[in-house]
Each structure stands twice: as structure tokens, then as C-alpha cells.
Design an enzyme around this catalytic site. Structure first.
Site, PDB file in Angstrom:
ATOM      1  N   LEU A   1     -15.577  29.822 -13.869  1.00  0.00           N
ATOM      2  CA  LEU A   1     -15.151  28.435 -13.851  1.00  0.00           C
ATOM      3  C   LEU A   1     -13.861  28.316 -13.084  1.00  0.00           C
ATOM      4  CD1 LEU A   1     -16.297  28.113 -17.352  1.00  0.00           C
ATOM      5  CD2 LEU A   1     -17.094  26.679 -15.520  1.00  0.00           C
ATOM      6  N   LEU A   2     -13.925  27.502 -12.095  1.00  0.00           N
ATOM      7  CA  LEU A   2     -12.794  27.463 -11.187  1.00  0.00           C
ATOM      8  C   LEU A   2     -11.789  26.418 -11.619  1.00  0.00           C
ATOM      9  CD1 LEU A   2     -14.811  27.820  -7.932  1.00  0.00           C
ATOM     10  CD2 LEU A   2     -13.697  29.568  -9.277  1.00  0.00           C
TER      11      LEU A   2
ATOM     12  N   ASP B   1     -29.295  30.303 -24.026  1.00  0.00           N
ATOM     13  CA  ASP B   1     -29.914  29.835 -25.272  1.00  0.00           C
ATOM     14  C   ASP B   1     -31.182  29.038 -24.969  1.00  0.00           C
ATOM     15  OD1 ASP B   1     -30.137  29.745 -27.998  1.00  0.00           O
ATOM     16  OD2 ASP B   1     -28.772  28.064 -28.268  1.00  0.00           O
TER      17      ASP B   1
END
Ligand SMILES: *[C@@H]1O[C@H](CO)[C@@H](O)[C@H](O)[C@H]1NC(C)=O
Ligand SMILES: *[C@@H]1O[C@H](CO)[C@@H](O)[C@H](O)[C@H]1NC(C)=O
Ligand SMILES: *[C@@H]1O[C@H](CO)[C@@H](O)[C@H](O)[C@H]1NC(C)=O
Ligand SMILES: *[C@@H]1O[C@H](CO)[C@@H](O)[C@H](O)[C@H]1NC(C)=O
Ligand SMILES: *[C@@H]1O[C@H](CO)[C@@H](O)[C@H](O)[C@H]1NC(C)=O
Ligand SMILES: *[C@@H]1O[C@H](CO)[C@@H](O)[C@H](O)[C@H]1NC(C)=O
Ligand SMILES: *[C@@H]1O[C@H](CO)[C@@H](O)[C@H](O)[C@H]1NC(C)=O
Ligand SMILES: *[C@@H]1O[C@H](CO)[C@@H](O)[C@H](O)[C@H]1NC(C)=O
Ligand SMILES: *[C@@H]1O[C@H](CO)[C@@H](O)[C@H](O)[C@H]1NC(C)=O
Ligand SMILES: *[C@@H]1O[C@H](CO)[C@@H](O)[C@H](O)[C@H]1NC(C)=O
Ligand SMILES: *[C@@H]1O[C@H](CO)[C@@H](O)[C@H](O)[C@H]1NC(C)=O
Ligand SMILES: *[C@@H]1O[C@H](CO)[C@@H](O)[C@H](O)[C@H]1NC(C)=O
Length: 632
Positions: free
Chosen positions: A319-320, A460
Site C-alpha cells: 500500500l503506497l 477470504d
């Protein structure tokens, strides 16, 4: 001769026993937590814990520490003066690297009449974990095992099972209104170290010694939690990222190992009843602890480091930096709008978990309530845009209770799980629809696996996370349902029994191939109409692999076996060819291979599914993705 040999042994043993007891009683502060009353002002509040990175072997990067406390990496990076670049967020921490971990501190009930001031964090027990080892290891004495016992009255501390959910109460305190008015904004939880003294702590936080004594008294001992009163968070100095060497494992506790070996030999030689009795008890308990959460002793931590943490981290979403750029893409809802839409989040509007249904300006939405760790899911969702993924419409942040709400398109027909397994729907999906659903899900997964940079792993996939729209087209929901239903990507073993890939369960290895495995289970559900686990908790995939995989894959009797497995509703479906079902079944079996590298990729699955029945025209599914697939 033997007697002479035994006497020193006995003495040694007694000394050892005394040593063990002393060691233990000294090791643990006699506390079950800090009392609070419901009437106290200031609760709940946001606060911070001072955490030392890379002391426990498995907690050597921000992601694993974030998972431990149920927060995102960014939320730790920000207050800790770590830049929000992808490189800095995934860099290994150096030993004892200072971090400030955000907590939501509340006044929480215990098994008794008193409430304690704590930030409760969920933890799923893994092999060898004990309350004691986790408290002093992973949680670095920010809680005590006694406290864990009183907040988990239903668990027997000496009889934990892997997968048990345990609440760890992280000690914290909220300043009351008078204190806040006086400029005291946080009481930072800090565990006193042997190398600390009052003045070093005071200078680290830029406060006076007296102010610490005023809050904590003057008798705080090493390894106990202090509350450091600050008006703003301290400036932490971080080591240079590029210079960051891999964290050195903390010194092994040889002393204790020695004791255990000594004890074991002593007991073996002696056999005197009383000592044996006590000895065995102590030995059992200590060796239970010693097998440990892996991490405290032994070398297991490095193995995980090698491919669990590093490999998977790369495959996981990276995640940037800046979150603000994603915010203006979405509609910002007001909290009052959402409250009105959901009748104040009434149970009537609850769809499932923490997802509510609500109508805003005549349009229906699904509203997911989260803690303030929604940013990572936001980050993932803003990157993905595909017809087979549930679309994010907007969000809302409620500054009052630090909740964040993600607002999604509302998918009217409910989940695949309810269509397959709930009375009223069961058996009503025809084969063509099922196959189309499988292709939709496979397309969605192929998109996140292949067309996002870096790759996204859903983690999931299950029939209840697959939603059906009014045309019975499938969309994948719940990105980042990971840990406790609100955190994005985690290293915790999360997921759903019956769908979890074996390598993830045993080693925590995260890769796109774990989604492939779960997809195989969903495909089995589509074929068989059976649930992923039966009433006795057995997983269907194991039974299917036994019936159709390995040596049983020979052709004899296969058609009969397949009939036995097929959903009864399908047997009556004239447009359902056995070849097509057999083909879907063999795709499912290949997805369920224990060896992740032998499972097909989503690209191959989409291709195989589309071919599995030529009489169906899937041309409208043949989006640009498929075209690319075929071109490869
Ligand atoms: C926690 O307490 C135990 C026992 O007192 C001690 O051995 C350990 O080093 C402490 N860990 C930290 C991080 O304070
Ligand atoms: C724990 O502390 C209480 C009061 O602080 C004391 O009465 C009790 O004896 C202590 N228990 C142990 C085992 O040290
Ligand atoms: C403890 O908390 C519960 C609710 O969380 C509250 O009803 C109860 O009054 C509290 N007890 C005390 C002693 O504050
Ligand atoms: C609460 O739990 C602790 C530790 O398990 C136990 O010693 C205590 O008796 C319990 N108290 C009540 C009221 O159940
Ligand atoms: C906290 O409350 C419990 C139960 O009311 C009491 O036994 C205990 O002594 C209290 N501890 C402190 C430090 O006040
Ligand atoms: C330990 O836990 C397991 C499963 O939770 C249970 O079947 C068993 O009876 C327990 N043993 C004891 C001694 O409590
Ligand atoms: C706030 O806490 C301080 C110190 O514990 C205490 O003296 C004061 O009375 C408290 N104020 C309120 C409003 O509870
Ligand atoms: C701790 O404070 C108490 C009074 O609050 C005082 O009597 C005692 O001498 C102090 N102890 C030390 C070691 O400063
Ligand atoms: C932290 O740094 C800022 C400027 O970078 C300064 O204004 C502030 O006083 C510092 N705070 C502490 C506690 O040292
Ligand atoms: C952040 O850390 C750097 C060193 O890594 C330091 O130079 C800088 O002053 C720190 N920032 C603040 C606000 O303290
Ligand atoms: C730490 O890593 C080891 C090795 O992979 C693993 O066996 C152990 O369960 C982990 N411990 C925790 C607390 O996650
Ligand atoms: C921990 O688990 C409980 C019950 O499963 C849940 O209600 C709670 O929200 C979870 N807490 C966090 C911080 O995720």
C-alpha cells in the site's frame, strides 16, 4: 555410590525448582490490569503504546506488528516518524526500533465485578502459544498473563487449542477531562526496561520526571507499564532505512533452557515421588511454554522470516503512501446521513457481520462499519475496478467514535452461500448459472491477481463473500475482511475453516495460490451443493480429493462417484451435461492440490472453465481480460 550420586542431584533439583519459582514470580508483575469505572470521564480515547520493533522474532516489520494490534502499517508509521513510502513501510525493523502503536483505550469488563482500562486486541492462538509467552514476548509486557486470564474467563490457560480467539488487554489509560483541559492529551503506555531510569524516559518523551511520578507513583518496576503524560507525541528518531540491517534475534534464554534440561535429567534419575510430582508439573508447564510461540526460543522465527514474511509481503498489496489522493474519487457521506439510512445502525438493517443496508437519497447501499483502519481497504479498492468486484461508492469518517464507514453498491440477491445452502433457495440454481458464477468469480480473481500492481490476494474467498446481482452475476465482496473483519491484509491466520489453503494454515504463506485453493472449494460447493464443512466440522475438500484426486482419479466408477457428489438439483437439470460437471470437478481438484505450485493460475482456470462446456456461449464474459489470456 548411587546414593552419593543422588544427593547432590536432589539438592541441585531443589535449587532449580526454587530458581524456577523465583524466576517466575519475579518475572511477572502481580497485576490483572488497571481498574476503571464506567463513570470515569475521558473513555474511550485514542492513545498510543510504545513498542520496540524486532524484539520478538516474528515481529520484525510493520505489517506483523500492525496485525498484532489490529491496525494498518500506515497508522504505526505516521506517529513513529517513518515515511509512508512502500519501501519504508515494508522494510525490516532493527532491534529495539522505537514505534508508537495507536490504540483505542476503553473501560472493559473482566470476569469479576471490576472493569479494567485496556485496549483489547484479538489474537488467534497458534502452535505453542501461551498467555505468558505472548504477554512477555509479542506484546512486550504491555499486558500480563493474569490480565489475559481475567478477560478470557471461558478459556482454560493450560488447555489452549490452535485457533482459539483470545482477547489481549493492552494496558492503557485515558486522561480525564480535567487533565485534558490542563493540556495532557495522551497517557502513552510505556514498559520500563532494565536500561531505563525515570530521567531517560522523561527526556525521551520531552516531559518532566515529576509529571511521570504524579501519574504512576514512584514505585514502578522494570517490565511494568508506565503511563507517560504528554501533550503531544514525542519525535522519534528512526534509523536510516537503507542502513537497516536485518534484526538480530534477541539473546536466547539459555539460562532457562539449562534449567529445563537439568530438571528433566534430575527427575529421570531420581524418581522420588514428591519431587517427581512437582517436577513433572513444573516441567510440563515450562516445556509447554518453551515450545513457545516460536519465537521466543528456537530458530523457527527465521524460517518464517525467509518465506512467510518476505515472499508473501511482496505478493501482498503494497500500500503506497498518501491516502488523500484516493479520497476525492469517492462520495463523502455524512455520519448523520448514514445513521438515518440505517436507523442508527439498528440490528434490523444488519446484513451480515458489521455490514448494514441503508437507503441514501433513494439509492440503496451496503455500509460497512470499521475501526479507523479502513484506509488499506480503501487503498485496495480504489485500485481495483472490475465488474466482478463489488464497487466502493464512498466513505464516511466519524471523528467522534473514531469509526470509518465504507459504502458499497448494494447487491440485491444476496450471497452465493445462501443460494446454495439456505432452505428456500437450495438446489434452485441451474448448472449454467453455476458455471457462469464460477467464471465470474474466476474473472474477478484473475483481475486482482494479474492486473493490479502489486498483486492483491483476497485471502477470504468463500461462498458467503460472493454476492449475486439481479441477473445472478457474481461479484466478489469483502476485500480485506482479514483479521477480525476489519483489517486489510494481515499475517494473522485468518480466513474461514474449510476454505483455508493448507500451506497458509501451517506456515502462514500468503500467495495468490491460496485464493486458487479457496476458489476450488467454492467450485466444489457449486457442483455438490454441500457446505465447505459438514456438521462434524470435516472439510469437504479433503473428501473430494480422496474421491477424485490421486490414485482414485482412474476412470473406473468415476461417473458413478460424480453422480454421488452432484447436487440433487442438478441431476434434474436437463441442460446439465455430466462432462461439463466432470470437467468442473477436475478443475476443482487441481485447485485443491496440497502443493501450491501445482495449482493452476486463475488465468488457466478461466480458460478451462470457459471451455468446460462448449454449448454455453461465454462470449459476453470474454472481456479484455480473457482476450489477453488467450493471446498469451
Ligand atoms: C517482559 O518481561 C519479561 C519478564 O519480566 C522479561 O524477561 C522480558 O524481557 C520483558 N520484555 C520486554 C520487551 O520488556
Ligand atoms: C498481589 O498484590 C496484592 C495487592 O497489591 C497483594 O495483596 C497480593 O499478596 C499480591 N499477590 C502476590 C501473589 O504477590
Ligand atoms: C463495567 O462496564 C460495564 C459495561 O461495559 C458497566 O455496565 C459496569 O457498570 C462497569 N462496572 C464498573 C464497576 O464500572
Ligand atoms: C477471574 O479469573 C481469574 C484468573 O483466571 C481467577 O483467579 C478469578 O477467580 C476469576 N474471578 C471470578 C470472579 O470468576
Ligand atoms: C480493582 O478492582 C478489584 C475488584 O473490585 C479489586 O479487587 C482490586 O483490588 C482493585 N485493584 C486496584 C489496584 O484498585
Ligand atoms: C482441553 O480442551 C479440549 C478442547 O477444547 C477438550 O476436549 C478437553 O477436554 C480439554 N481438556 C481439559 C483437561 O480441560
Ligand atoms: C482527573 O484525574 C486527576 C488525577 O487522577 C484527579 O485529581 C481529578 O479529580 C480527576 N478529575 C475528574 C473530573 O475526574
Ligand atoms: C515515594 O513517595 C512516597 C510518598 O508519595 C514517599 O513517602 C516515598 O519516600 C517515596 N519513595 C521514594 C523512593 O522516593
Ligand atoms: C518535535 O519536533 C517539532 C518540530 O519538528 C518541535 O516543534 C517539537 O517541539 C518537537 N517535540 C518534542 C516533544 O520534542
Ligand atoms: C524523524 O526522524 C529523522 C531521523 O530519521 C529526524 O532527523 C527527524 O527530526 C525526525 N522528525 C521529527 C519530527 O522528529
Ligand atoms: C513465529 O514463527 C514461527 C516460525 O514460522 C512459527 O512456528 C510460530 O508459530 C510463530 N509464532 C507466532 C507467535 O506467530
Ligand atoms: C475482536 O473480536 C470480537 C468478537 O469476535 C469483535 O467483536 C471485536 O470487534 C474484535 N475486535 C477488534 C479490535 O477487531
Amino acid at each position: 555410590m548411587t546414593a552419593k550420586l543422588h544427593q547432590p542431584t536432589l539438592l541441585l533439583l531443589l535449587l532449580i525448582l526454587v530458581g524456577v519459582f523465583l524466576h517466575r514470580s519475579h518475572a511477572q508483575p502481580n497485576i490483572t490490569g488497571y481498574n476503571c469505572t464506567a463513570s470515569q470521564t475521558g473513555y474511550p480515547c485514542r492513545t498510543y503504546a510504545f513498542y520496540r520493533g524486532a524484539l520478538a522474532p516474528n515481529y520484525t516489520d510493520l505489517a506483523s506488528i500492525g496485525d498484532l494490534f489490529g491496525v494498518s502499517r500506515l497508522m504505526i508509521a505516521e506517529p513513529s516518524n517513518i515515511s509512508a513510502s512502500a519501501a519504508a513501510l515494508s522494510a525490516p525493523l532493527v532491534a529495539d526500533q522505537p514505534l508508537l502503536v495507536p490504540l483505542t483505550c476503553g473501560c472493559n469488563p473482566t470476569n469479576g465485578t471490576n472493569n479494567i482500562s485496556s485496549a483489547n486486541t484479538n489474537y488467534t492462538i497458534r502452535s505453542g502459544d501461551t498467555f505468558y509467552l505472548l504477554s512477555i514476548g509479542a506484546f512486550e509486557n504491555l499486558t500480563s498473563y493474569q490480565s489475559v486470564e481475567v478477560v478470557n474467563p471461558s478459556l482454560v490457560p493450560t488447555n489452549l487449542s490452535i485457533g482459539d480467539d483470545v482477547v489481549f488487554p493492552i494496558f492503557c489509560k485515558c486522561p480525564n477531562t480535567t487533565q485534558v483541559a490542563g493540556g495532557l492529551n495522551y497517557l502513552v503506555s510505556y514498559v520500563l526496561q532494565p536500561s531505563d531510569n525515570l530521567s531517560s524516559v522523561a527526556s525521551r518523551f520531552g516531559v518532566s520526571e515529576q509529571s511521570i511520578v504524579d501519574i504512576n507513583g514512584n514505585s514502578t518496576k522494570t517490565t511494568e507499564t508506565l503511563f507517560v503524560p504528554v501533550s503531544k507525541l514525542p519525535n522519534l528518531t528512526q534509523p536510516n532505512v537503507s542502513a537497516a540491517a536485518p534484526a538480530a534475534p534477541p539473546a536466547a534464554k539459555e539460562e532457562r533452557t539449562g534449567l529445563i534440561v537439568g530438571l528433566a535429567i534430575g527427575v529421570g534419575l531420581l524418581g522420588a515421588c514428591l519431587i517427581l510430582g512437582i517436577g513433572l508439573l513444573v516441567h510440563r508447564e515450562r516445556s509447554r511454554e518453551k515450545r513457545g510461540p516460536g519465537g521466543l526460543e528456537g530458530d523457527g522465527g527465521e524460517k518464517r522470516q525467509a518465506y512467510g514474511d518476505k515472499g508473501s509481503r511482496e505478493m501482498e498489496v503494497n500500500l503506497l503512501a498518501d491516502v488523500t489522493d484516493c479520497l476525492d474519487k469517492y462520495r463523502v457521506f455524512g455520519i448523520d446521513e448514514l445513521k438515518e439510512a440505517t436507523e442508527g445502525f439498528s440490528p434490523k438493517c444488519l446484513i451480515q457481520g458489521s455490514v448494514y443496508k441503508g437507503c441514501v437519497d433513494g439509492e440503496m447501499f451496503a455500509i460497512k462499519k470499521m475501526k479507523w483502519n479502513a484506509y488499506e481497504e480503501l487503498k485496495i479498492l480504489q485500485k481495483v475496478n472490475h465488474g466482478n468486484l463489488v464497487r466502493l461508492e464512498g466513505f464516511c469518517i466519524d471523528p467522534e467514535d473514531a469509526n470509518c464507514y465504507l459504502v458499497y453498491e448494494f447487491i440485491p440477491s444476496g450471497s452465493l452461500h445462501s443460494w446454495l445452502h439456505e432452505a428456500g433457495h437450495r438446489g434452485r440454481l441451474d448448472w449454467k448459472t453455476r458455471l457462469r458464477i464460477a467464471v465470474d468469480v474466476a474473472n474477478g480473481l484473475q483481475y486482482i491477481h494479474e492486473h493490479t500492481r502489486p498483486r492483491v490476494v483476497h485471502k477470504d474467498i468463500k461462498s458467503s463473500n460472493i454476492l449475486l446481482d439481479s441477473n445472478m452475476r457474481a461479484k466478489i465482496a469483502n476485500f480485506g475482511l482479514a483479521k477480525s473483519g476489519c483489517n486489510a491484509i494481515t499475517m494473522h491466520i485468518v480466513g474461514t475453516q474449510g476454505y483455508i489453503a493448507p500451506e497458509y494454515l501451517s506456515d502462514g504463506v500468503v500467495s495468490t495460490r491460496m485464493d486458487v485453493f479457496s476458489f476450488g472449494v467454492v467450485l466444489l460447493e457449486l457442483v455438490s451443493g454441500r457446505e465447505a464443512t459438514d456438521e462434524e466440522g470435516r472439510v469437504i475438500w479433503a473428501a473430494a480429493v480422496e474421491a477424485f484426486g490421486g490414485r482414485s482419479s482412474e476412470e473406473i466408477g468415476k461417473a458413478e462417484r460424480l453422480k454421488g457428489w452432484m447436487d440433487e438439483g442438478l441431476l434434474a437439470d436437463e441442460a446439465c451435461s455430466t462432462e461439463s460437471v466432470a470437467s468442473a470437478m477436475s478443475i476443482a481438484i487441481s485447485c485443491l492440490n496440497r502443493d501450491p505450485s501445482k495449482r493452476p493460475s486463475m488465468v488457466e482456470i478461466v480458460y478451462a472453465l470457459c471451455r468446460s462446456d462448449d454449448i454455453f456461449d461465454f462470449s459476453e464474459d470474454a472481456s479484455s481480460n480473457d482476450a489477453q489470456v488467450l493471446a498469451r
